[in-house]
Scaffold this active site. Structure first.
Site, short mmCIF file in Angstrom:
data_model
loop_
_atom_site.label_atom_id
_atom_site.label_comp_id
_atom_site.label_asym_id
_atom_site.label_seq_id
_atom_site.Cartn_x
_atom_site.Cartn_y
_atom_site.Cartn_z
N LYS A 137 0.74 -1.14 0.12
CA LYS A 137 -0.04 -0.04 0.14
C LYS A 137 0.95 1.15 -0.11
CE LYS A 137 -3.90 -1.88 2.74
NZ LYS A 137 -4.82 -1.87 1.83
N ARG A 195 -10.42 -11.55 1.67
CA ARG A 195 -11.41 -12.51 1.14
C ARG A 195 -10.52 -13.89 1.04
NH1 ARG A 195 -11.61 -9.05 -4.31
NH2 ARG A 195 -11.17 -7.63 -2.62
#
Length: 542
Positions: free
Chosen positions: A275, A349
């Site tokens: 990130k 996920r």
């Protein structure tokens, strides 16, 4: 802060909080005080811009004619629109103002208008509940704070004719507040303090409430074939954990439980798909879903909810290193399905995929609800006003929506469908872990739906990325970790399961509120957006 209940009486000292309705109309206790002080309250209202709006306040210091240190007038809004949510706001706003003023003891007078369909005991209990929520403060690392900068309030006494009933009604609400506090503490802790192993240690004492707690280590998960979760964890020096918390409170202890599954990425650097540096410190709360599940289980067990429930938290740290998984890697999940990892920042996920499958394989739940700070895309879609809701079941979706509206934790349902599912097709595996840039939150939910063993099992996914952390103070939600989801799902359990779709659980007034870019993982087939809920109102005693 200690909460007490007592019969209405003007205290001899400290601060007294009284209600004022819209249009600067004084409540019963405020009217009595206005007479005792020679009209000082009326004059103070006339001189201020305060009109009685819910949660707003005016302070009258050293009032004449009484021995009180101060009187705080807090707005209740329109008399015919006072609900339990209003009273929680009043309690939270009162505590916030008292904290600013430095009072050590205070009383809060609950005067209901004739138009309010609320039991006095329930009204007082919810005011105390709001005060408890608003009093939360995470300050364990503040070592140089001056005494005058800290809230001094140690006791709040709620004044109500039905004070004994209020005390009883507050008990289950206090258990919920303790669950909220646990979640807020977990979410607020830095990642060098809370990581997979210490998260499990932090909730170990929930066993004292009757929860059965089990922790699966890396070797156990590897044996189970949890390649998706372990792939996320392999770049970190912190070993992963799967936390299982089981509570059997239903009359039939063998009945299938409701499964609550939480994403617990205790720090999310993004992995190899790292990130940007700006804002990365926020990723300590990428375990918000797991925090909510822990707090919810504490709330349910604490108030002895009549439900069988299991809470599962997939706990990992997502870090870049020489052992981290790479974009392009293929992992095999516990279900046997293979996943091409396109973006290592779409890791939540992958964690949830294995935990969802394990929950179904072991517990055969009646319903499955997962919570996750899953996608930055949901923040773009809904901001911080609503969580995103995805579901394969209209009844479950409706129950969650109504519960959220009733407690002020709103959700908005988004669609699922085959067209979105096709975006996950991979050239070399069963699926990719991301779609295109479009519909990022929806494709994430579609990914999770692939891990339902029985497609008919009622399932809901709640994306809480935009509502897990607040950058500003609100009456019942101080700045920081919000614990969004604890109250919502506790209410859903009470309404949908404990009461069989009925009105409310223990300690709740049956009130109907009157109307009330990163595509990584901070990150129903009907797309119905819902905001308004239905609760019920309890008739006021004559």
């Amino acid at each position: 802060m200690k909460i007490a209940f007592a019969k209405p009486a003007i205290p001899d000292k400290g601060a007294l909080v009284v209600g004022v309705f819209d249009g600067k109309t004084l409540g019963a206790t405020a009217t009595e005080l206005d007479e005792l002080t020679g009209g000082q309250l009326g004059r103070a209202l006339k001189a201020s811009r305060f009109k009685g709006e819910a949660g707003k306040s005016v302070v009258l210091d050293a009032p004449h004619g009484v021995t009180l240190d101060r009187i705080i007038m807090v707005g209740l809004g329109k008399p015919d629109a006072v609900t339990t949510t209003t009273l929680e706001t009043v309690g939270g706003a009162a505590v916030a103002r008292l904290g600013e003023l430095g009072d050590e003891t205070a009383a809060l007078a609950i005067d209901l208008p004739d138009a309010a369909d609320l039991e006095p005991a329930d009204a007082a209990a919810h005011a105390a509940f709001g005060a408890t929520l608003g009093a939360f403060r995470f300050d364990r690392y503040r070592t140089t704070e001056k005494p005058e900068e800290k809230p001094a309030l140690t006791k709040l006494t709620v004044l109500c004719d039905a004070h004994e009933g209020a005390k009883a009604a507050f008990a289950p609400l206090q258990a919920v507040a303790e669950g909220v506090a646990l979640t807020r503490r977990l979410v607020s802790e830095p990642a060098n303090v809370i990581y997979p192993e210490t998260f499990c240690e932090a909730v170990a004492d929930l066993a004292d409430l009757g929860l059965s707690i089990e922790v699966l280590d890396e070797a156990r998960m590897r044996k189970l074939g949890m390649g998706a979760l372990l792939g996320v964890a392999q770049g970190s020096a912190r070993p992963p954990r799967l936390l299982v918390m089981e509570y059997r409170g239903a009359r039939d202890k063998t009945a299938p439980p409701v499964a609550f599954v939480g994403k617990g990425v205790t720090f999310d650097s993004g992995g190899i798909s790292i990130k940007p540096a700006a804002g990365m410190e926020d990723m300590k709360w990428d375990m918000g879903g797991a925090g909510v599940v822990a707090g919810l289980m504490k709330a349910l067990a604490g108030r002895k909810a009549a439900v069988n429930a299991v809470g599962l938290c997939g706990l990992v740290e997502n870090m870049p290193s020489g052992t981290a998984q790479r974009p392009g890697d293929v992992v095999t999940s516990m279900s046997g399905q293979t996943v091409e990892v396109i973006n290592t920042d779409a890791e939540g996920r992958l964690v949830l995929a294995d935990v969802l499958w394990y929950a179904q394989d072991r517990f055969k739940p009646s319903h499955i609800i997962d919570l996750a700070t899953l996608t930055g895309a949901i923040i773009i879609s809904l901001g911080s006003e609503h969580a995103g809701l995805f579901s394969n079941n209209d009844d479950l979706s409706e129950a969650i929506s109504e519960a959220g509206t009733a407690v002020g934790e709103k959700v908005w349902r988004l669609p699922l469908g085959e067209a979105y599912d096709k975006m996950l097709r991979s050239d070399i595996a069963d699926m990719k872990n991301t779609g295109n840039r479009e519909a990022g939150s929806i494709t994430a939910a579609q990914f999770l739906q692939r891990y339902l063993k029985d497609k008919d099992t009622p399932w809901a996914h709640i994306d809480i990325a935009g509502v897990t952390w607040s950058k500003k103070d609100k009456p019942t939600v101080p700045k920081g970790g919000t614990a969004f989801g604890v109250r919502l799902l506790d209410r859903m359990v009470a309404d949908m399961i404990e009461q069989g779709g009925g009105d409310s659980g223990p300690g709740r007034a049956k009130d109907k509120d009157k109307d009330k870019d990163k595509d990584g993982d901070r990150d129903g087939d009907k797309g119905k957006g819902k905001e308004k809920g239905k609760g019920d109102k309890k008739k006021k005693k004559k």
